[in-house]
Design a protein around this motif. Structure first.
Motif, PDB file in Angstrom:
ATOM      1  N   ARG A   1     -19.806 -30.320 -38.132  1.00 18.17           N
ATOM      2  CA  ARG A   1     -20.391 -29.695 -36.960  1.00 18.17           C
ATOM      3  C   ARG A   1     -21.773 -29.126 -37.271  1.00 18.17           C
ATOM      4  O   ARG A   1     -22.706 -29.227 -36.478  1.00 18.17           O
ATOM      5  CB  ARG A   1     -19.460 -28.572 -36.501  1.00 18.17           C
ATOM      6  CG  ARG A   1     -19.815 -27.973 -35.174  1.00 18.17           C
ATOM      7  CD  ARG A   1     -18.897 -26.787 -34.896  1.00 18.17           C
ATOM      8  NE  ARG A   1     -18.918 -26.411 -33.488  1.00 18.17           N
ATOM      9  CZ  ARG A   1     -19.872 -25.670 -32.926  1.00 18.17           C
ATOM     10  NH1 ARG A   1     -20.884 -25.258 -33.646  1.00 18.17           N
ATOM     11  NH2 ARG A   1     -19.811 -25.372 -31.638  1.00 18.17           N
ATOM     12  N   PHE A   2     -21.922 -28.532 -38.501  1.00 16.43           N
ATOM     13  CA  PHE A   2     -23.193 -27.912 -38.858  1.00 16.43           C
ATOM     14  C   PHE A   2     -24.337 -28.919 -38.799  1.00 16.43           C
ATOM     15  O   PHE A   2     -25.419 -28.619 -38.304  1.00 16.43           O
ATOM     16  CB  PHE A   2     -23.137 -27.293 -40.261  1.00 16.43           C
ATOM     17  CG  PHE A   2     -24.483 -26.848 -40.746  1.00 16.43           C
ATOM     18  CD1 PHE A   2     -25.043 -25.669 -40.272  1.00 16.43           C
ATOM     19  CD2 PHE A   2     -25.232 -27.631 -41.624  1.00 16.43           C
ATOM     20  CE1 PHE A   2     -26.302 -25.271 -40.675  1.00 16.43           C
ATOM     21  CE2 PHE A   2     -26.498 -27.235 -42.028  1.00 16.43           C
ATOM     22  CZ  PHE A   2     -27.027 -26.055 -41.562  1.00 16.43           C
ATOM     23  N   SER A  55     -25.369 -29.575 -35.307  1.00 14.28           N
ATOM     24  CA  SER A  55     -26.027 -28.433 -34.658  1.00 14.28           C
ATOM     25  C   SER A  55     -27.363 -28.113 -35.319  1.00 14.28           C
ATOM     26  O   SER A  55     -28.213 -27.456 -34.730  1.00 14.28           O
ATOM     27  CB  SER A  55     -25.127 -27.199 -34.697  1.00 14.28           C
ATOM     28  OG  SER A  55     -24.928 -26.808 -36.035  1.00 14.28           O
ATOM     29  N   ASN A 109     -33.428 -32.004 -32.003  1.00 15.10           N
ATOM     30  CA  ASN A 109     -34.071 -30.962 -31.217  1.00 15.10           C
ATOM     31  C   ASN A 109     -34.205 -31.437 -29.787  1.00 15.10           C
ATOM     32  O   ASN A 109     -34.997 -32.304 -29.498  1.00 15.10           O
ATOM     33  CB  ASN A 109     -35.452 -30.651 -31.801  1.00 15.10           C
ATOM     34  CG  ASN A 109     -36.067 -29.446 -31.129  1.00 15.10           C
ATOM     35  OD1 ASN A 109     -35.371 -28.664 -30.506  1.00 15.10           O
ATOM     36  ND2 ASN A 109     -37.368 -29.329 -31.222  1.00 15.10           N
ATOM     37  N   PRO A 155     -30.350 -29.592 -30.327  1.00 15.91           N
ATOM     38  CA  PRO A 155     -29.208 -30.067 -31.113  1.00 15.91           C
ATOM     39  C   PRO A 155     -28.100 -30.644 -30.247  1.00 15.91           C
ATOM     40  O   PRO A 155     -28.195 -30.681 -29.029  1.00 15.91           O
ATOM     41  CB  PRO A 155     -28.732 -28.798 -31.825  1.00 15.91           C
ATOM     42  CG  PRO A 155     -29.168 -27.696 -30.946  1.00 15.91           C
ATOM     43  CD  PRO A 155     -30.433 -28.139 -30.292  1.00 15.91           C
ATOM     44  N   MET A 156     -27.049 -31.076 -30.927  1.00 12.79           N
ATOM     45  CA  MET A 156     -25.885 -31.641 -30.238  1.00 12.79           C
ATOM     46  C   MET A 156     -25.225 -30.623 -29.309  1.00 12.79           C
ATOM     47  O   MET A 156     -25.307 -29.434 -29.548  1.00 12.79           O
ATOM     48  CB  MET A 156     -24.848 -32.039 -31.291  1.00 12.79           C
ATOM     49  CG  MET A 156     -24.693 -33.514 -31.466  1.00 12.79           C
ATOM     50  SD  MET A 156     -23.428 -33.844 -32.709  1.00 12.79           S
ATOM     51  CE  MET A 156     -23.215 -35.590 -32.380  1.00 12.79           C
ATOM     52  N   ASN A 157     -24.554 -31.118 -28.282  1.00 15.55           N
ATOM     53  CA  ASN A 157     -23.735 -30.270 -27.419  1.00 15.55           C
ATOM     54  C   ASN A 157     -22.292 -30.316 -27.890  1.00 15.55           C
ATOM     55  O   ASN A 157     -21.801 -31.368 -28.289  1.00 15.55           O
ATOM     56  CB  ASN A 157     -23.775 -30.797 -25.983  1.00 15.55           C
ATOM     57  CG  ASN A 157     -25.172 -30.719 -25.408  1.00 15.55           C
ATOM     58  OD1 ASN A 157     -25.743 -29.648 -25.285  1.00 15.55           O
ATOM     59  ND2 ASN A 157     -25.739 -31.886 -25.068  1.00 15.55           N
ATOM     60  N   PHE A 158     -21.655 -29.168 -27.875  1.00 18.82           N
ATOM     61  CA  PHE A 158     -20.240 -29.110 -28.278  1.00 18.82           C
ATOM     62  C   PHE A 158     -19.421 -28.504 -27.146  1.00 18.82           C
ATOM     63  O   PHE A 158     -19.832 -27.508 -26.547  1.00 18.82           O
ATOM     64  CB  PHE A 158     -20.076 -28.234 -29.522  1.00 18.82           C
ATOM     65  CG  PHE A 158     -20.800 -28.769 -30.729  1.00 18.82           C
ATOM     66  CD1 PHE A 158     -20.173 -29.666 -31.574  1.00 18.82           C
ATOM     67  CD2 PHE A 158     -22.111 -28.387 -30.996  1.00 18.82           C
ATOM     68  CE1 PHE A 158     -20.836 -30.166 -32.673  1.00 18.82           C
ATOM     69  CE2 PHE A 158     -22.773 -28.886 -32.097  1.00 18.82           C
ATOM     70  CZ  PHE A 158     -22.139 -29.779 -32.946  1.00 18.82           C
ATOM     71  N   GLU A 211     -12.986 -30.455 -30.936  1.00 18.77           N
ATOM     72  CA  GLU A 211     -14.302 -30.303 -30.322  1.00 18.77           C
ATOM     73  C   GLU A 211     -14.931 -31.650 -30.010  1.00 18.77           C
ATOM     74  O   GLU A 211     -14.966 -32.552 -30.846  1.00 18.77           O
ATOM     75  CB  GLU A 211     -15.229 -29.497 -31.242  1.00 18.77           C
ATOM     76  CG  GLU A 211     -15.561 -28.158 -30.633  1.00 18.77           C
ATOM     77  CD  GLU A 211     -16.461 -27.329 -31.530  1.00 18.77           C
ATOM     78  OE1 GLU A 211     -17.254 -26.558 -30.980  1.00 18.77           O
ATOM     79  OE2 GLU A 211     -16.377 -27.457 -32.770  1.00 18.77           O
ATOM     80  N   ALA A 262     -18.353 -33.676 -29.015  1.00 24.88           N
ATOM     81  CA  ALA A 262     -19.789 -33.481 -29.242  1.00 24.88           C
ATOM     82  C   ALA A 262     -20.573 -34.686 -28.769  1.00 24.88           C
ATOM     83  O   ALA A 262     -20.116 -35.836 -28.894  1.00 24.88           O
ATOM     84  CB  ALA A 262     -20.046 -33.246 -30.724  1.00 24.88           C
ATOM     85  N   ARG A 291     -24.941 -35.944 -28.197  1.00 18.00           N
ATOM     86  CA  ARG A 291     -26.370 -35.614 -28.254  1.00 18.00           C
ATOM     87  C   ARG A 291     -26.937 -35.579 -26.839  1.00 18.00           C
ATOM     88  O   ARG A 291     -26.473 -36.319 -25.956  1.00 18.00           O
ATOM     89  CB  ARG A 291     -27.121 -36.657 -29.088  1.00 18.00           C
ATOM     90  CG  ARG A 291     -26.765 -36.586 -30.566  1.00 18.00           C
ATOM     91  CD  ARG A 291     -28.006 -36.544 -31.433  1.00 18.00           C
ATOM     92  NE  ARG A 291     -27.634 -36.281 -32.821  1.00 18.00           N
ATOM     93  CZ  ARG A 291     -27.821 -35.128 -33.434  1.00 18.00           C
ATOM     94  NH1 ARG A 291     -28.369 -34.115 -32.771  1.00 18.00           N
ATOM     95  NH2 ARG A 291     -27.480 -34.963 -34.679  1.00 18.00           N
ATOM     96  N   THR A 320     -14.275 -27.889 -39.293  1.00 16.73           N
ATOM     97  CA  THR A 320     -15.573 -28.291 -38.728  1.00 16.73           C
ATOM     98  C   THR A 320     -15.990 -29.694 -39.180  1.00 16.73           C
ATOM     99  O   THR A 320     -17.104 -30.125 -38.925  1.00 16.73           O
ATOM    100  CB  THR A 320     -16.732 -27.309 -39.035  1.00 16.73           C
ATOM    101  OG1 THR A 320     -17.191 -27.526 -40.366  1.00 16.73           O
ATOM    102  CG2 THR A 320     -16.353 -25.862 -38.827  1.00 16.73           C
TER     103      THR A 320
END
Ligand SMILES: Nc1ncnc2c1ncn2[C@@H]1O[C@H](COP(=O)(O)OP(=O)(O)OP(=O)(O)O)[C@@H](O)[C@H]1O
Ligand SMILES: [Mg+2]
Lengths: 281, 346
Positions: free
Chosen positions: B228-229, B232, B236, B238-241, B270, B272, B274, B343
């Motif tokens: 996940r890190f 995120s 730019n 970042p990804m949507n979760f 979760e 995710a 982009r 994660t």
């Protein structure tokens, strides 16, 4: 106006103090050096230089400085490097190295006299070891060289720490990153010392050398204790003129002479070890 | 041949662990970028490879030789320091020449290399100056030139372009990449600028709190974040979760939309995506537009989805206004899933 005047205002007491207790007596001494019986004259300087002892004292003093100061410089650099490298116990080492600083120069002379004396430590040791069968006169009037060596040793023992303290402080100001960069780019420990430490230490070296050279020209008590009159130096001769020969005018001339060579050497080292403004840390 | 192998390297400063057991291999001539937020341990790792810091545990190998007990000068590396470390008592010329002089190269060779690298970094007119007479960006270029002039097998660079203006940075970036590729140098390059990382790297190692979370090609890191890190941190915006709840085995409900996903015995995982990987349409996630930012080539729309923020990059001709209700349909092959506890990607 307030902002600009304030520093001067704050400096005034110190300046006044200096004027009253330093500049005024200094002016008196200078005045005495250039007068005799109320009139301006260079006679005092002529009397000073025509004494047979004068060249000997100049030679002894300069020789002593030339031997003592370089040895002290090298030793102080070595000691400072070692102290700076210590990870722990740095201040303890610094204090121990600095012990001789707390001893007055006369006391230092006496300590070394106790070592070299006819009934002193060195003679006792040598005879106990069976090297000699009767005490040696190390500091007799025929053994000028041993006296010179004893004085040099005492001076080195006594005043190396002052240089070391200055150099340790200076080394602490050199950022580590320069050593790291030098190391990465191939410099051995010796090269790092030559290429990084020495050039970046120049301001401290300058201070240490100037201070030490001036002190070396003023050497007095150690010589008096160890050599008596067998190793005449400038300061001793000044004392002689003032108190033994009771001629304060020539003594004043002598004092001015010492001041002049001190200033001369100070200017020399200021110039030689100058760091251009743009090349400072 | 200078392959770098970092094996189980850890670094502790007192009670603080700056690096947890790092394993990373950098191939000969590879351009590896270490990317991560401030304080994640990038400089520490680089300094361990350089030999300026001893690892608390683990091994470092360069060119098939174990080097972690060798001093820096015996490792065949050159380095650009984060704080430049340009020698204040030497001119720019002598700074660049420093390493060459240590190698005792002939004067002619030294001059040739200094002039060449200085020209490359656009500092040839500064050669006679001292460090104190340079701007931060100029000093930084001196530091880069000093490392390049060594023509080393391995070059370590700690944010070498961080202090340059955008235009110069773009130019230097291209120059660096060209030079290092031509000279067959193995490079570790530290940055926290992800655009720089993307454009330079053969591989990016994403670091987070003393771990390497993912080491892969820029496209892979962007498309398939391993954790996940990474999703995120990179990109730019970042990804949507969004949290997804189990609808059936291998099928998940995300903001009212049911999507096929991984099989898992967890009740929530979760989802995710982009921002550029959604289309507007008649079905999809229910979204309320909060902010509309036209960026020229496309429009950035920030919406509310299930009470959380969701960013979408839409065609610039999309007509959306604040308060509009949209349906955002994620492109099926771009959807990624993460385990909310570990994660890690599922
Ligand atoms: N000598 C040290 N003693 C104690 N802690 C340190 C030391 N050096 C680094 N650290 C800690 O280790 C962590 C990693 O530091 P490091 O310098 O590697 O970060 P970085 O990723 O390079 O950050 P930046 O992008 O800000 O340069 C930080 O939390 C820092 O505070
Ligand atoms: Mg750093």
């Amino acid at each position: 106006m307030h902002g600009k005047a304030l520093p001067y205002l704050l400096l005034t007491p110190a300046t006044l103090f200096l004027c009253v207790f330093f500049l005024y007596p200094f002016a008196l001494v200078a005045f005495e050096a250039f007068t005799r019986d109320g009139g301006f004259t260079l006679d005092n300087f002529r009397t000073m230089t025509s004494s047979w002892k004068f060249p000997v004292t100049v030679r002894n003093t300069l020789l002593l400085s030339a031997v003592v100061v370089p040895i002290q410089l090298v030793m102080a650099l070595l000691m400072a490097t070692m102290v700076s490298r210590l990870a722990a116990g740095r201040s303890a080492a610094l204090y121990i190295f600095a012990i001789p600083l707390g001893i007055s120069d006369l006391a230092a002379g006496l300590i070394w006299l106790a070592i070299f004396d006819q009934s002193g430590f060195l003679n006792t040791l040598l005879s106990n070891l069976g090297v000699i069968d009767r005490p040696v006169m190390f500091l007799g009037y025929q053994s000028k060289l041993t006296i010179f060596i004893a004085v040099a040793l005492a001076e080195i023992w006594r005043a190396t720490a002052i240089m070391m303290v200055i150099l340790v402080a200076g080394m602490g100001l050199i950022p580590r990153e320069y050593y790291e960069a030098a190391e990465v780019f191939g410099a051995s420990p010796w090269k790092r010392f030559i290429k990084i430490t020495l050039p970046l230490l120049r301001p401290s070296l300058q201070t240490a050398i100037i201070l030490r050279v001036i002190l070396a020209f003023e050497v007095f008590a150690v010589v008096a204790a160890l050599g008596g009159t067998n190793l005449p130096v400038l300061m001793g001769e000044t004392y002689n003129w003032q108190f033994t020969l009771q001629d304060r005018n020539v003594a004043a001339a002598m004092a001015l002479f010492i001041l002049a060579i001190s200033i001369g050497f100070t200017l020399f080292f200021l110039r030689v070890l100058r760091v251009p403004k743009e090349a400072r840390i | 041949m200078a392959e770098i192998a970092i094996k189980q390297v850890a670094k502790r400063f007192g009670g603080f662990t700056a690096l947890h057991s790092i394993d990373l291999t950098i191939a000969d001539q590879e351009f590896m970028v270490l990317l991560g937020a401030s304080g994640c341990g990038k400089t520490t790792l680089l300094r361990i490879v350089a030999g300026l810091e001893t690892p608390s545990q683990g091994e470092v190998w360069i060119g098939g030789r174990r080097v972690d007990h060798l001093p820096p000068r015996e490792r065949g590396i050159a380095m650009v320091f984060q704080n430049y470390a340009v020698f204040p008592h030497l001119t720019v010329f002598e700074n660049i020449a420093f390493g060459l002089r240590m190698k005792k190269l002939p004067q002619q060779e030294v001059e040739g290399r200094v002039n060449r690298t200085a020209e490359l970094m656009h500092i040839e007119q500064l050669l006679k100056r001292y460090s104190g007479q340079l701007s931060g960006g100029q000093r930084q270029r001196v530091a880069v030139a000093r490392a390049l002039a060594m023509e080393p097998d391995v070059i370590l660079m700690d944010e070498p372009l961080s202090n340059l203006d955008a235009l110069l940075r773009l130019e230097m970036r291209a120059e660096l990449k060209g030079v290092l590729a031509a000279s067959k140098t193995t490079t570790i390059y530290v940055t926290h600028d992800q655009v720089e990382a993307m454009s330079l790297a053969d591989r990016i190692a994403v670091m987070h709190q003393g771990h390497i979370v993912q080491a892969a090609s820029p496209v892979e890191v962007y498309r398939n974040p391993a954790a996940r890190f990474v999703g995120s941190f990179i990109g730019n915006p970042p990804m949507n979760f969004i949290l997804a709840t189990k609808a059936a085995d291998g099928s998940w409900t995300v903001a009212g939309l049911t999507l096929p996903g991984p099989k898992s015995d967890k009740q929530t995982i979760e989802f995710a995506i982009r921002p550029e990987d959604v289309d507007t349409g008649t079905e999809g996630l229910h979204a309320t537009v909060r902010v509309v930012e036209p960026l020229g080539p496309h429009t950035l729309v920030t919406c509310d989805v299930e009470g959380g923020l969701f960013r979408a990059i839409l065609e610039s001709n999309a007509t959306v206004a604040v308060g509009d209700h949209l349906r955002l349909l994620p492109k099926p092959d771009r959807i990624r899933w993460f385990d909310p506890e570990t994660t890690n990607a599922l």
